[in-house]
Write a protein that holds these residues in place. Structure first.
Motif, PDB file in Angstrom:
ATOM      1  N   MET A  96     -19.933  17.353  18.793  1.00 39.21           N
ATOM      2  CA  MET A  96     -20.376  16.159  18.107  1.00 39.21           C
ATOM      3  C   MET A  96     -19.611  16.058  16.785  1.00 39.21           C
ATOM      4  N   GLU A  97     -19.267  14.851  16.400  1.00 42.11           N
ATOM      5  CA  GLU A  97     -18.541  14.599  15.159  1.00 42.11           C
ATOM      6  C   GLU A  97     -19.418  14.926  13.954  1.00 42.11           C
ATOM      7  N   ASP A  98     -18.782  15.394  12.877  1.00 44.56           N
ATOM      8  CA  ASP A  98     -19.517  15.750  11.665  1.00 44.56           C
ATOM      9  C   ASP A  98     -20.319  14.576  11.116  1.00 44.56           C
ATOM     10  N   GLU A  99     -19.740  13.394  11.106  1.00 42.62           N
ATOM     11  CA  GLU A  99     -20.448  12.215  10.582  1.00 42.62           C
ATOM     12  C   GLU A  99     -21.752  11.981  11.340  1.00 42.62           C
ATOM     13  N   ARG A 100     -21.714  12.166  12.645  1.00 47.69           N
ATOM     14  CA  ARG A 100     -22.914  11.977  13.465  1.00 47.69           C
ATOM     15  C   ARG A 100     -23.966  13.041  13.148  1.00 47.69           C
ATOM     16  N   ILE A 101     -23.505  14.279  12.947  1.00 49.03           N
ATOM     17  CA  ILE A 101     -24.435  15.355  12.589  1.00 49.03           C
ATOM     18  C   ILE A 101     -25.087  15.042  11.248  1.00 49.03           C
ATOM     19  N   ILE A 102     -24.294  14.613  10.282  1.00 50.50           N
ATOM     20  CA  ILE A 102     -24.828  14.261   8.963  1.00 50.50           C
ATOM     21  C   ILE A 102     -25.821  13.108   9.086  1.00 50.50           C
TER      22      ILE A 102
ATOM     23  N   ASP B 210     -32.665  17.420  15.838  1.00 51.44           N
ATOM     24  CA  ASP B 210     -31.437  17.696  16.591  1.00 51.44           C
ATOM     25  C   ASP B 210     -30.282  18.051  15.658  1.00 51.44           C
ATOM     26  N   ALA B 211     -30.383  17.662  14.402  1.00 53.30           N
ATOM     27  CA  ALA B 211     -29.322  17.958  13.432  1.00 53.30           C
ATOM     28  C   ALA B 211     -29.080  19.464  13.355  1.00 53.30           C
ATOM     29  N   ILE B 212     -30.145  20.234  13.318  1.00 58.41           N
ATOM     30  CA  ILE B 212     -30.015  21.682  13.202  1.00 58.41           C
ATOM     31  C   ILE B 212     -29.422  22.271  14.484  1.00 58.41           C
TER      32      ILE B 212
ATOM     33  N   ASP C 299     -25.866  24.157  14.598  1.00 60.73           N
ATOM     34  CA  ASP C 299     -25.745  25.525  15.106  1.00 60.73           C
ATOM     35  C   ASP C 299     -24.709  25.598  16.229  1.00 60.73           C
ATOM     36  N   LYS C 300     -24.714  24.599  17.091  1.00 62.35           N
ATOM     37  CA  LYS C 300     -23.737  24.573  18.191  1.00 62.35           C
ATOM     38  C   LYS C 300     -22.308  24.546  17.661  1.00 62.35           C
ATOM     39  N   LYS C 301     -22.078  23.705  16.663  1.00 52.30           N
ATOM     40  CA  LYS C 301     -20.717  23.496  16.173  1.00 52.30           C
ATOM     41  C   LYS C 301     -20.294  24.540  15.139  1.00 52.30           C
ATOM     42  N   TYR C 302     -21.207  24.951  14.261  1.00 47.66           N
ATOM     43  CA  TYR C 302     -20.832  25.809  13.137  1.00 47.66           C
ATOM     44  C   TYR C 302     -21.538  27.155  13.094  1.00 47.66           C
ATOM     45  N   GLY C 303     -22.326  27.469  14.110  1.00 49.62           N
ATOM     46  CA  GLY C 303     -23.055  28.735  14.123  1.00 49.62           C
ATOM     47  C   GLY C 303     -22.152  29.951  14.030  1.00 49.62           C
ATOM     48  N   ASN C 304     -21.125  30.024  14.857  1.00 52.13           N
ATOM     49  CA  ASN C 304     -20.226  31.179  14.835  1.00 52.13           C
ATOM     50  C   ASN C 304     -19.456  31.268  13.525  1.00 52.13           C
ATOM     51  N   TYR C 305     -19.028  30.123  13.013  1.00 55.27           N
ATOM     52  CA  TYR C 305     -18.298  30.066  11.740  1.00 55.27           C
ATOM     53  C   TYR C 305     -19.163  30.637  10.618  1.00 55.27           C
ATOM     54  N   CYS C 306     -20.393  30.190  10.506  1.00 55.89           N
ATOM     55  CA  CYS C 306     -21.282  30.656   9.444  1.00 55.89           C
ATOM     56  C   CYS C 306     -21.683  32.118   9.647  1.00 55.89           C
ATOM     57  N   LYS C 307     -21.900  32.531  10.896  1.00 53.59           N
ATOM     58  CA  LYS C 307     -22.228  33.939  11.166  1.00 53.59           C
ATOM     59  C   LYS C 307     -21.076  34.844  10.749  1.00 53.59           C
ATOM     60  N   SER C 308     -19.861  34.386  10.981  1.00 54.91           N
ATOM     61  CA  SER C 308     -18.684  35.158  10.605  1.00 54.91           C
ATOM     62  C   SER C 308     -18.629  35.374   9.096  1.00 54.91           C
ATOM     63  N   ILE C 309     -18.893  34.323   8.335  1.00 52.19           N
ATOM     64  CA  ILE C 309     -18.908  34.438   6.870  1.00 52.19           C
ATOM     65  C   ILE C 309     -19.987  35.423   6.441  1.00 52.19           C
ATOM     66  N   ALA C 310     -21.192  35.251   6.956  1.00 48.04           N
ATOM     67  CA  ALA C 310     -22.310  36.114   6.577  1.00 48.04           C
ATOM     68  C   ALA C 310     -22.055  37.568   6.989  1.00 48.04           C
TER      69      ALA C 310
ATOM     70  N   ASN D  86     -29.754  31.003   9.521  1.00 49.62           N
ATOM     71  CA  ASN D  86     -30.968  30.181   9.653  1.00 49.62           C
ATOM     72  C   ASN D  86     -31.365  29.579   8.308  1.00 49.62           C
ATOM     73  N   ASP D  87     -31.233  30.371   7.253  1.00 50.68           N
ATOM     74  CA  ASP D  87     -31.518  29.854   5.912  1.00 50.68           C
ATOM     75  C   ASP D  87     -30.526  28.761   5.528  1.00 50.68           C
ATOM     76  N   THR D  88     -29.295  28.889   6.000  1.00 52.48           N
ATOM     77  CA  THR D  88     -28.275  27.857   5.746  1.00 52.48           C
ATOM     78  C   THR D  88     -28.713  26.538   6.361  1.00 52.48           C
ATOM     79  N   TRP D  89     -29.203  26.583   7.595  1.00 51.94           N
ATOM     80  CA  TRP D  89     -29.638  25.335   8.253  1.00 51.94           C
ATOM     81  C   TRP D  89     -30.787  24.702   7.471  1.00 51.94           C
ATOM     82  N   MET D  90     -31.707  25.541   6.983  1.00 47.61           N
ATOM     83  CA  MET D  90     -32.837  25.000   6.209  1.00 47.61           C
ATOM     84  C   MET D  90     -32.365  24.409   4.879  1.00 47.61           C
ATOM     85  N   LYS D  91     -31.424  25.083   4.231  1.00 50.55           N
ATOM     86  CA  LYS D  91     -30.903  24.575   2.961  1.00 50.55           C
ATOM     87  C   LYS D  91     -30.139  23.270   3.197  1.00 50.55           C
TER      88      LYS D  91
END
Length: 186
Positions: free
Chosen positions: A1-7, A16-18, A22-33, A48-53
């Motif tokens: 899904m396009e970023d604009e649509r997610i936003i 569904d935003a979360i 998670d589908k699009k950026y879950g691995n990216y954020c997990k890698s950073i953490a 998970n805290d990132t999604w809430m923030k």
């Protein structure tokens, strides 16, 4: 899904935003953490805290680059978690080392005035990074934003670890000089 649509989903307050994030950026954020925390369990909690923030931030914020927005949140949450986990274990580990490396050239924010100075410092750092060569900028960002190890950076760029270390040393010194010239008190 396009970023604009997610936003847009965040702005419409649709759960569904979360899921889409998670589908699009879950691995990216997990890698950073994971680079920062070295613990899968803590990394998953930070994501998970990132999604809430992100949920709490949109609206009113509408990020220009969703990946950078999420990456920054994940990084900040992970560093906070790391500091909490290692409050009594100062001086050990890669993250503590890189924070110490930057300590001499970045002031800490403690008051409202210093918070404003922190934003000015961030803008000055952005100007500095866009004024240096691409390789130095990418190595600096990989080290101090993504918390990659010296070995990982060397492998990624196909250069020696000693070249990475010396390039980081020179870039930190140039950053310190740049910030001093911009009137930022270190």
């Amino acid at each position: 899904m396009e970023d604009e649509r997610i936003i847009d989903l965040y702005w419409a307050r649709q759960e569904d935003a979360i899921m889409e994030t998670d589908k699009k950026y879950g691995n990216y954020c997990k890698s950073i953490a994971l680079h920062i925390l070295k613990s899968m369990e803590d990394s998953e909690e930070c994501v998970n805290d990132t999604w809430m923030k992100a949920w709490d931030s949109m609206p009113p914020k509408r990020p220009d680059f969703l990946s950078a927005f999420l990456g920054k949140i994940t990084r900040n949450l992970s560093i906070s978690r790391y500091r909490m986990n290692h409050a009594r274990k100062r001086g050990s580990g890669e993250v503590e080392l890189l924070l110490l490396e930057l300590e001499d050239c970045i002031p800490s924010a403690k008051s409202v005035e210093e918070e404003i100075e922190g934003k000015e410092t961030a803008e000055a750092i952005d100007r500095f990074l866009y004024g240096i060569d691409e390789e130095s900028r990418n190595i600096f960002v990989r080290r101090y934003f993504f918390v990659d190890s010296i070995r990982e950076i060397a492998g990624h760029f196909g250069i020696s670890e000693s070249k990475v270390k010396s390039q980081l040393f020179r870039t930190r010194n140039r950053l310190k000089d740049h910030l001093e010239k911009e009137g930022i008190v270190l």
